[in-house]
Design a protein around this motif. Structure first.
Motif, PDB file in Angstrom:
ATOM      1  N   ALA A 242       0.982  -1.180   0.184  1.00 41.27           N
ATOM      2  CA  ALA A 242      -0.031  -0.175  -0.136  1.00 41.27           C
ATOM      3  C   ALA A 242       1.122   1.297  -0.123  1.00 41.27           C
ATOM      4  O   ALA A 242       1.995   1.180   0.539  1.00 41.27           O
ATOM      5  N   THR A 243       0.367   2.296  -0.535  1.00 41.42           N
ATOM      6  CA  THR A 243       0.854   3.637  -0.805  1.00 41.42           C
ATOM      7  C   THR A 243       0.239   4.479   0.285  1.00 41.42           C
ATOM      8  O   THR A 243      -0.865   4.076   0.968  1.00 41.42           O
ATOM      9  N   GLN A 244       0.874   5.623   0.345  1.00 39.24           N
ATOM     10  CA  GLN A 244       0.239   6.809   1.224  1.00 39.24           C
ATOM     11  C   GLN A 244      -1.137   6.967   0.652  1.00 39.24           C
ATOM     12  O   GLN A 244      -2.173   7.238   1.306  1.00 39.24           O
ATOM     13  N   GLU A 245      -1.410   7.109  -0.730  1.00 40.79           N
ATOM     14  CA  GLU A 245      -2.703   7.286  -1.280  1.00 40.79           C
ATOM     15  C   GLU A 245      -3.736   6.228  -0.991  1.00 40.79           C
ATOM     16  O   GLU A 245      -4.933   6.594  -0.745  1.00 40.79           O
ATOM     17  N   ASP A 246      -3.257   5.044  -0.824  1.00 41.66           N
ATOM     18  CA  ASP A 246      -4.224   3.852  -0.634  1.00 41.66           C
ATOM     19  C   ASP A 246      -4.768   3.963   0.836  1.00 41.66           C
ATOM     20  O   ASP A 246      -5.933   3.773   0.861  1.00 41.66           O
ATOM     21  N   VAL A 247      -3.915   4.236   1.749  1.00 39.54           N
ATOM     22  CA  VAL A 247      -4.269   4.657   3.370  1.00 39.54           C
ATOM     23  C   VAL A 247      -5.079   5.818   3.335  1.00 39.54           C
ATOM     24  O   VAL A 247      -6.315   5.670   3.852  1.00 39.54           O
ATOM     25  N   PHE A 248      -5.058   6.835   2.513  1.00 46.58           N
ATOM     26  CA  PHE A 248      -5.854   8.096   2.426  1.00 46.58           C
ATOM     27  C   PHE A 248      -7.246   7.568   2.061  1.00 46.58           C
ATOM     28  O   PHE A 248      -8.323   7.905   2.381  1.00 46.58           O
ATOM     29  N   ALA A 487       1.724   6.373   8.694  1.00 50.08           N
ATOM     30  CA  ALA A 487       3.117   6.661   7.877  1.00 50.08           C
ATOM     31  C   ALA A 487       3.013   5.335   6.767  1.00 50.08           C
ATOM     32  O   ALA A 487       2.522   4.562   7.380  1.00 50.08           O
ATOM     33  N   VAL A 488       3.697   5.638   5.833  1.00 50.18           N
ATOM     34  CA  VAL A 488       4.262   4.513   5.169  1.00 50.18           C
ATOM     35  C   VAL A 488       5.762   4.092   5.959  1.00 50.18           C
ATOM     36  O   VAL A 488       6.500   4.557   6.350  1.00 50.18           O
ATOM     37  N   ARG A 489       5.515   2.615   5.991  1.00 45.81           N
ATOM     38  CA  ARG A 489       6.573   2.177   7.087  1.00 45.81           C
ATOM     39  C   ARG A 489       7.901   1.762   6.247  1.00 45.81           C
ATOM     40  O   ARG A 489       8.023   1.461   5.118  1.00 45.81           O
ATOM     41  N   ASN A 490       8.893   1.809   7.174  1.00 47.44           N
ATOM     42  CA  ASN A 490      10.110   1.503   6.752  1.00 47.44           C
ATOM     43  C   ASN A 490      10.304  -0.242   6.891  1.00 47.44           C
ATOM     44  O   ASN A 490      10.331  -0.670   7.934  1.00 47.44           O
ATOM     45  N   HIS A 491      10.420  -0.790   5.865  1.00 47.52           N
ATOM     46  CA  HIS A 491      10.310  -2.171   5.919  1.00 47.52           C
ATOM     47  C   HIS A 491      11.685  -2.637   5.604  1.00 47.52           C
ATOM     48  O   HIS A 491      11.769  -4.141   5.302  1.00 47.52           O
ATOM     49  N   LYS A 492      12.793  -2.151   5.212  1.00 47.67           N
ATOM     50  CA  LYS A 492      14.122  -2.559   5.244  1.00 47.67           C
ATOM     51  C   LYS A 492      15.215  -2.332   6.162  1.00 47.67           C
ATOM     52  O   LYS A 492      15.155  -1.208   6.719  1.00 47.67           O
ATOM     53  N   PRO A 493      15.725  -3.542   6.719  1.00 49.21           N
ATOM     54  CA  PRO A 493      16.571  -3.579   7.829  1.00 49.21           C
ATOM     55  C   PRO A 493      17.851  -2.410   7.916  1.00 49.21           C
ATOM     56  O   PRO A 493      18.072  -1.800   8.735  1.00 49.21           O
ATOM     57  N   GLU A 494      18.522  -2.426   6.565  1.00 52.64           N
ATOM     58  CA  GLU A 494      19.577  -1.340   6.159  1.00 52.64           C
ATOM     59  C   GLU A 494      19.124   0.021   6.693  1.00 52.64           C
ATOM     60  O   GLU A 494      19.738   0.777   7.056  1.00 52.64           O
ATOM     61  N   ILE A 495      17.763   0.064   6.005  1.00 49.87           N
ATOM     62  CA  ILE A 495      17.455   1.822   6.203  1.00 49.87           C
ATOM     63  C   ILE A 495      16.998   1.792   7.614  1.00 49.87           C
ATOM     64  O   ILE A 495      17.225   3.076   8.207  1.00 49.87           O
ATOM     65  N   MET A 496      16.607   0.940   8.340  1.00 42.62           N
ATOM     66  CA  MET A 496      16.076   1.167   9.607  1.00 42.62           C
ATOM     67  C   MET A 496      17.585   1.495  10.690  1.00 42.62           C
ATOM     68  O   MET A 496      17.429   2.247  11.336  1.00 42.62           O
ATOM     69  N   TYR A 497      18.322   0.477  10.342  1.00 45.41           N
ATOM     70  CA  TYR A 497      19.530   0.989  11.164  1.00 45.41           C
ATOM     71  C   TYR A 497      20.310   2.131  10.931  1.00 45.41           C
ATOM     72  O   TYR A 497      20.734   2.769  11.979  1.00 45.41           O
ATOM     73  N   TYR A 523      13.437 -11.650   6.630  1.00 40.89           N
ATOM     74  CA  TYR A 523      13.065 -12.955   6.062  1.00 40.89           C
ATOM     75  C   TYR A 523      11.664 -12.590   5.110  1.00 40.89           C
ATOM     76  O   TYR A 523      10.860 -13.118   4.849  1.00 40.89           O
ATOM     77  N   GLY A 524      11.796 -11.412   4.625  1.00 42.07           N
ATOM     78  CA  GLY A 524      11.000 -10.988   3.450  1.00 42.07           C
ATOM     79  C   GLY A 524       9.743 -10.119   4.007  1.00 42.07           C
ATOM     80  O   GLY A 524       8.875 -10.661   4.610  1.00 42.07           O
ATOM     81  N   ALA A 525       9.946  -8.845   3.874  1.00 42.79           N
ATOM     82  CA  ALA A 525       8.869  -7.950   4.220  1.00 42.79           C
ATOM     83  C   ALA A 525       8.371  -7.042   3.141  1.00 42.79           C
ATOM     84  O   ALA A 525       8.805  -6.623   2.468  1.00 42.79           O
ATOM     85  N   PRO A 526       6.791  -7.123   3.050  1.00 42.83           N
ATOM     86  CA  PRO A 526       5.980  -6.346   1.782  1.00 42.83           C
ATOM     87  C   PRO A 526       6.245  -4.803   2.329  1.00 42.83           C
ATOM     88  O   PRO A 526       6.147  -4.271   3.531  1.00 42.83           O
ATOM     89  N   PRO A 527       6.228  -4.023   1.250  1.00 44.08           N
ATOM     90  CA  PRO A 527       5.799  -2.549   1.443  1.00 44.08           C
ATOM     91  C   PRO A 527       4.543  -2.321   2.335  1.00 44.08           C
ATOM     92  O   PRO A 527       3.576  -3.101   1.773  1.00 44.08           O
ATOM     93  N   HIS A 528       4.450  -1.650   3.128  1.00 45.62           N
ATOM     94  CA  HIS A 528       3.091  -1.544   3.819  1.00 45.62           C
ATOM     95  C   HIS A 528       3.015  -0.274   4.767  1.00 45.62           C
ATOM     96  O   HIS A 528       3.903   0.582   4.739  1.00 45.62           O
ATOM     97  N   ALA A 529       1.772   0.210   5.146  1.00 45.39           N
ATOM     98  CA  ALA A 529       1.521   1.456   5.658  1.00 45.39           C
ATOM     99  C   ALA A 529       0.237   1.400   6.296  1.00 45.39           C
ATOM    100  O   ALA A 529      -0.368   0.491   6.444  1.00 45.39           O
ATOM    101  N   GLY A 530       0.089   2.301   7.060  1.00 40.00           N
ATOM    102  CA  GLY A 530      -1.105   2.073   8.071  1.00 40.00           C
ATOM    103  C   GLY A 530      -1.340   3.843   8.760  1.00 40.00           C
ATOM    104  O   GLY A 530      -0.733   4.550   8.498  1.00 40.00           O
ATOM    105  N   CYS A 531      -2.196   3.647   9.622  1.00 39.51           N
ATOM    106  CA  CYS A 531      -2.647   4.753  10.272  1.00 39.51           C
ATOM    107  C   CYS A 531      -3.518   4.481  11.497  1.00 39.51           C
ATOM    108  O   CYS A 531      -3.872   3.228  11.656  1.00 39.51           O
ATOM    109  N   ALA A 532      -3.673   5.580  12.388  1.00 39.50           N
ATOM    110  CA  ALA A 532      -4.475   5.059  13.596  1.00 39.50           C
ATOM    111  C   ALA A 532      -5.351   6.167  14.219  1.00 39.50           C
ATOM    112  O   ALA A 532      -4.809   7.337  14.708  1.00 39.50           O
TER     113      ALA A 532
END
Length: 589
Positions: A242-248, A487-497, A523-532
């Motif tokens: 999902a992208t930002q626009e999908d959450v919107f 937010a659109v989540r950070n799903h890549k370990p190297e970017i998070m570190y 172990y394989g994370a999809p691009p993902h996004a959310g809100c609350a």
């Protein structure tokens, strides 16, 4: 047949005249007319008037019962002589033939049948009585309906509800945690979740595509009028691929529908909601929570000064400070006291004061004495003003003057009665800074959500000034209140570190505090996004309640205390010993 009632107190109508019925509830009011006693009997569903005749042996019995006693009344439904069109049962009443006392009430600490000025501390101590009041009771019913409708809307959009843990690990970001000592693991503590953030992202990694939950969240925060201390509830959601626009799109449908259905005819923004970049919002509205019912806009007036002839502002601009201005339409003929009041307000807020120019029928007033006709014409054109308008100026350091201008904008909009009436105006605030600088220490810190994806990814983290990096973060704002954050989540370990490294957290901290999630990303994370979106705050807006505690069924007070259940409280030495805890309290004597 139910032994306590055949009908509720909100059910009977003219079609029931002649029936013998049995109802039960609380004595709401009593009116003794000498030969007749009228009793308004109340339950969850409504109020029915019952009539007791002085010739009946029930008359003395009902006379001696206090209001809020619980009784059952059996009798015949008759036509009410004085119809009350303001209540559903207002065409009938019950002629009492039998009275059963289920429970007698003591003297009340405050009235239930009508609103009074009882202190909030007393109301919270006797919250079970406060909840019987019509306004508070109906607030809780509407809250239940809102949550039910949210579930329907989310399920209809392909989301599935899951429950995440309440006992979890402490996190170094956000507000203070509520800690729970572990009996089986001495010296270690659980934390109550500030939000199901990591768990919902792990659900995406686990292959669940669209998650939602009506989630309890726990934060040890100081209370505000629109924020309850301790716990709150939110509609928590997450989407894979999902992208930002999908959450919107999901939130605009959910919250837009919800507000339309529960707004009682008030206007609601149509999707798509306006998108406002954070930087633009701070400039035009002085806040990242703009109330768009107010048409006033803040303007950067700095270019007008520096060598304008008004020495104070010229010097401030030369020193690098900023000037903000707000045009007040049709305010030029306001008395001098109107402008003096804003000047005094600025001084109270340690902003030095405020200046103004009013283009009235008899000429320009206020700051105009410092400028020639050419400069005044330049100012008028700069702000696109017309005769009859006024403009208010304020100056200072950029951050402080921007925020102050936001306060003035709302104050001025209120004074001039410019706010749109009976409307819910939504907008998205987007493009938040990923980092901010701590004013005291100078350290670079996360400004919003550390699990967000920086715009530009790893390249931005490696090559840009951290304070210039934007994030895929967004807030949903309604009428000046933050209703949701995501937010659109950070799903890549190297970017998070790398993101945490810039904020001063080493790999060991990330592995220790977020080990479950960072490990899963390998172990394989999809691009993902959310809100609350916050449910308490949404209900508060829908009901136009100024205090959030009046939409929460058993709230804490301003000191984070439950006066009804007397929590928090002390525990026994035996309990502390089981938890391997010794207290080291300061002596307050």
């Amino acid at each position: 047949m139910n032994e306590y009632r055949t009908h509720t107190c909100g059910q009977l109508c003219r079609e029931d005249v002649g029936k013998t019925v049995l109802i039960a509830g609380w004595i709401h009011r009593k009116r003794n007319l000498g030969n007749l006693c009228f009793v308004d009997l109340r339950d969850h569903y409504g109020i029915t008037q019952c009539v007791f005749d002085s010739s009946s042996d029930l008359f003395e019995k009902i006379q001696n019962l206090r209001v809020e006693s619980v009784i059952g009344v059996e009798g015949e439904v008759i036509v009410r002589q004085s119809v009350n069109k303001n209540m559903p049962t207002g065409e009938i009443e019950i002629k009492a033939k039998k009275l059963v006392v289920h429970s007698e009430a003591d003297v009340l600490p405050f009235q239930v049948a009508f609103e009074d000025d009882s202190p909030e501390e007393l109301r919270l101590k006797y919250r079970f009585l406060d909840l019987r009041k019509e306004r508070i009771h109906s607030n809780m019913v509407l809250r239940s309906k809102v949550i039910h409708r949210i579930r329907e809307l989310m399920l209809a959009q392909g989301f599935t509800e899951y429950q995440t843990p309440i006992l979890t690990a402490s996190s170094p970001e956000g507000a203070r945690d509520f800690l729970v000592p572990s009996r089986l693991n001495p010296g270690k503590f659980y934390a109550l979740p500030q939000a199901p953030q990591q768990f919902k992202q792990l659900l995406m990694v686990s292959g669940f595509d669209r998650y939602f939950q009506i989630a309890p969240c726990f934060r040890d925060e100081d209370p505000r009028a629109d924020r309850s201390p301790g716990e709150f509830y939110q509609l928590d959601l997450e989407m894979s691929f999902a992208t930002q626009e999908d959450v919107f799109a999901v939130l605009e449908h959910t919250m837009g529908t919800l507000f339309k259905e529960f707004s009682n005819g008030r206007k609601v923004s149509e999707p798509p909601f306006i998108r406002i970049p954070f930087k633009e919002s701070m400039l035009k509205y002085g806040t990242d929570k703009p109330d768009l019912r107010n048409p006033l806009v803040i303007v950067d007036a700095t270019p007008l000064f520096g060598n304008s002839g008004f020495g104070l502002y010229d010097r401030m601009v030369q020193e690098g400070q900023k000037v903000r201005a707000i045009v007040a339409p049709n305010a030029a003929e306001k008395p001098r006291s109107f402008f003096d009041k804003f000047d005094a307000f600025a001084k109270e807020q340690n902003m030095g004061g405020m200046a103004y120019i009013a283009f009235g029928a008899s000429g320009a007033k206020g700051l105009s004495r410092f400028f020639d006709a050419q400069k005044l014409d330049e100012i008028k054109k700069f702000f696109e003003m017309k005769d009859g308008d006024a403009v208010l100026f304020m100056a200072g350091k950029e951050d402080s003057v921007s925020k102050f201008a936001g306060v003035v904008r709302n104050k001025l909009g209120g004074e001039l009665d410019l706010f749109e009436k009976d409307a819910f105006r939504f907008c998205w605030i987007v493009d938040f800074p990923f980092y901010e600088q701590n004013e005291e220490t100078g350290a670079v810190e996360f400004s919003h959500n550390p699990f967000s994806m920086p715009q530009g990814g790893m390249d931005a983290l490696l090559n840009k000034n951290p304070l210039e990096i934007l994030a895929y973060q967004y807030d949903l704002v309604c009428n000046g209140a933050e209703l949701a954050s995501g937010a659109v989540r950070n799903h890549k370990p190297e970017i998070m570190y790398k993101a945490f490294e810039i904020a001063g957290y080493g790999h060991d901290v990330v592995d220790n505090k977020f080990g479950g999630m960072i490990n899963a990303f390998h172990y394989g994370a999809p691009p993902h996004a959310g809100c609350a979106p916050g449910i308490d705050r949404a209900v508060m807006l829908l009901l136009d309640e100024p205090i959030i505690r009046d939409v929460i069924i058993f709230p804490l007070n301003g000191k984070a205390q439950d006066l009804l259940m007397q929590a928090p409280n002390t525990v026994s030495d035996e309990q502390l010993k089981e938890l391997h805890i010794k207290l080291d309290l300061e002596d307050n004597n």
